[in-house]
Design a protein around this motif. Sequence first.
Motif, mmCIF file in Angstrom:
data_model
loop_
_atom_site.group_PDB
_atom_site.id
_atom_site.type_symbol
_atom_site.label_atom_id
_atom_site.label_comp_id
_atom_site.label_asym_id
_atom_site.label_seq_id
_atom_site.Cartn_x
_atom_site.Cartn_y
_atom_site.Cartn_z
ATOM 1 N N GLY A 89 -4.108 37.944 29.931
ATOM 2 C CA GLY A 89 -3.630 36.910 29.026
ATOM 3 C C GLY A 89 -3.043 37.497 27.761
ATOM 4 N N GLY A 90 -2.150 36.726 27.124
ATOM 5 C CA GLY A 90 -1.569 37.146 25.853
ATOM 6 C C GLY A 90 -0.561 38.267 26.004
ATOM 7 N N ARG A 91 -0.325 38.947 24.890
ATOM 8 C CA ARG A 91 0.637 40.052 24.893
ATOM 9 C C ARG A 91 0.208 41.069 23.854
ATOM 10 N NH1 ARG A 91 4.143 39.483 20.577
ATOM 11 N NH2 ARG A 91 3.958 37.480 19.472
ATOM 12 N N GLY A 92 0.762 42.250 23.979
ATOM 13 C CA GLY A 92 0.446 43.332 23.050
ATOM 14 C C GLY A 92 1.025 44.630 23.575
ATOM 15 N N TYR A 134 4.531 60.497 22.178
ATOM 16 C CA TYR A 134 4.045 59.168 21.810
ATOM 17 C C TYR A 134 4.738 58.114 22.663
ATOM 18 C CZ TYR A 134 3.947 54.785 19.150
ATOM 19 O OH TYR A 134 3.828 53.471 18.787
ATOM 20 N N ARG A 135 3.952 57.165 23.174
ATOM 21 C CA ARG A 135 4.520 56.058 23.936
ATOM 22 C C ARG A 135 3.939 54.748 23.435
ATOM 23 N NH1 ARG A 135 3.833 56.825 30.223
ATOM 24 N NH2 ARG A 135 5.232 55.010 30.211
ATOM 25 N N ASP A 136 4.724 53.691 23.524
ATOM 26 C CA ASP A 136 4.294 52.340 23.190
ATOM 27 C C ASP A 136 4.564 51.498 24.429
ATOM 28 O OD1 ASP A 136 4.509 49.528 22.152
ATOM 29 O OD2 ASP A 136 4.043 50.527 20.278
ATOM 30 N N ILE A 137 3.515 51.202 25.202
ATOM 31 C CA ILE A 137 3.660 50.548 26.503
ATOM 32 C C ILE A 137 3.398 49.053 26.345
ATOM 33 C CG2 ILE A 137 2.800 50.447 28.865
ATOM 34 C CD1 ILE A 137 1.862 53.377 28.487
ATOM 35 N N PRO A 138 4.389 48.195 26.575
ATOM 36 C CA PRO A 138 4.189 46.745 26.421
ATOM 37 C C PRO A 138 3.163 46.216 27.423
ATOM 38 C CG PRO A 138 6.529 47.302 26.545
ATOM 39 C CD PRO A 138 5.767 48.521 26.962
ATOM 40 N N LEU A 139 2.389 45.230 26.990
ATOM 41 C CA LEU A 139 1.390 44.597 27.841
ATOM 42 C C LEU A 139 1.619 43.094 27.850
ATOM 43 C CD1 LEU A 139 -1.840 46.477 26.643
ATOM 44 C CD2 LEU A 139 -0.440 46.995 28.649
ATOM 45 N N GLU A 140 1.621 42.511 29.036
ATOM 46 C CA GLU A 140 1.737 41.064 29.220
ATOM 47 C C GLU A 140 1.003 40.715 30.498
ATOM 48 O OE1 GLU A 140 6.071 41.058 31.488
ATOM 49 O OE2 GLU A 140 5.947 40.451 29.381
ATOM 50 N N PRO A 141 0.704 39.433 30.741
ATOM 51 C CA PRO A 141 -0.062 39.080 31.934
ATOM 52 C C PRO A 141 0.538 39.674 33.208
ATOM 53 C CG PRO A 141 0.087 37.192 30.498
ATOM 54 C CD PRO A 141 0.980 38.242 29.897
ATOM 55 N N GLY A 142 -0.319 40.331 33.974
ATOM 56 C CA GLY A 142 0.111 40.998 35.190
ATOM 57 C C GLY A 142 0.379 42.472 35.012
ATOM 58 N N ARG A 147 -4.567 53.509 21.996
ATOM 59 C CA ARG A 147 -4.839 52.514 20.955
ATOM 60 C C ARG A 147 -4.331 51.164 21.438
ATOM 61 N NH1 ARG A 147 -1.494 52.070 15.224
ATOM 62 N NH2 ARG A 147 -2.985 50.767 14.057
ATOM 63 N N MET A 148 -5.222 50.206 21.627
ATOM 64 C CA MET A 148 -4.814 48.874 22.048
ATOM 65 C C MET A 148 -4.272 48.103 20.852
ATOM 66 S SD MET A 148 -6.968 45.775 23.842
ATOM 67 C CE MET A 148 -7.688 46.801 25.101
ATOM 68 N N VAL A 149 -3.111 47.490 21.028
ATOM 69 C CA VAL A 149 -2.426 46.769 19.958
ATOM 70 C C VAL A 149 -2.368 45.286 20.294
ATOM 71 C CG1 VAL A 149 -0.226 46.478 18.765
ATOM 72 C CG2 VAL A 149 -1.065 48.776 19.286
ATOM 73 N N GLN A 150 -2.802 44.463 19.361
ATOM 74 C CA GLN A 150 -2.810 43.014 19.540
ATOM 75 C C GLN A 150 -1.434 42.433 19.214
ATOM 76 O OE1 GLN A 150 -3.515 40.048 20.861
ATOM 77 N NE2 GLN A 150 -5.666 40.230 20.214
ATOM 78 N N GLY A 151 -0.897 41.637 20.155
ATOM 79 C CA GLY A 151 0.377 40.980 19.911
ATOM 80 C C GLY A 151 0.269 39.468 19.939
ATOM 81 N N GLY A 152 -0.937 38.965 20.249
ATOM 82 C CA GLY A 152 -1.153 37.520 20.315
ATOM 83 C C GLY A 152 -1.969 37.134 21.528
ATOM 84 N N GLY A 153 -3.277 36.903 21.337
ATOM 85 C CA GLY A 153 -4.138 36.452 22.417
ATOM 86 C C GLY A 153 -4.350 37.456 23.530
ATOM 87 N N LEU A 154 -4.188 38.759 23.240
ATOM 88 C CA LEU A 154 -4.278 39.771 24.293
ATOM 89 C C LEU A 154 -5.680 39.809 24.889
ATOM 90 C CD1 LEU A 154 -2.837 42.038 25.822
ATOM 91 C CD2 LEU A 154 -3.611 43.630 24.042
#
Length: 253
Positions: free
Chosen positions: A52-55, A65-73, A85-92
């Motif tokens: 759920g959510g995104r981040g 250094y990498r910044d890997i997007p996270l979204e449902p699935g 490092r887990m980054v909060q983007g909204g309801g992650l």
Amino acid sequence: MVSGPEAGLPHPLPGAVGLSHLSAYDWEAADGVCGGSPHLHLVCTEAYVVTGGRGAVQTLSPDGYRDIPLEPGSVAWFTPGTVHRMVQGGGLRITVLMQNSGLPEAGDAVFTFPPEVLADPEAYAAAATLPPGAGPETEAAARRRRDFAVEGYLVLREALAAGDAGPYREFQRAAARLVRDKVPGWRELWRTGALAAAERTSAQLDALADDDPGYLADATAYETAPTRLGGYGMCGRRDEYALPGTTLPYRGE
């Protein structure tokens, strides 16, 4: 609690993986990013399955250094030595799968604190350990710990971005020194968890090859539910399963 036949005995999940659920912290850090405490694991691969959510998950490794997007699935995983490092983007919201019966949440983790703290085991333990419970004191300590880890992490990230992997490699060496004394306990957990699971499969394959599927007479099913909700983990609020031989309770250190 596990329900099913012989519920008092350990019944590991497939492959003796560990399992927990995380809601990423929404506290803003010094760099304006909301999220968890950067850290690495020494012997375990860990995976995030986004529900759920995104981040995002930010990582530091020999490839930079990498910044890997996270979204449902989304599924992201990182091998030993990778700072994440887990980054909060909204309801992650994430389901975490961990090698070796949940060892990453019960010992195999070192925060990216500044070098002088990593060099002193007592100072490191004082900075890494949280008070028991889930009240305001524990929340404040978890936030201080996160901020301290981000302080060291930003130095490592800046150096890597500039092409200097020296500080990152020294952090890995310092982390290895910190956990060396824990190796005998980790080895026993591995023997009774992941190794035992692999050996059971080997025995089953041998039985099938010998036309002797008698072990199937032990077939059954189990079920469980989280036994602790909303604890303070490394990356966020954590729901855990207290299953012997499957997922170890988070100790806050």
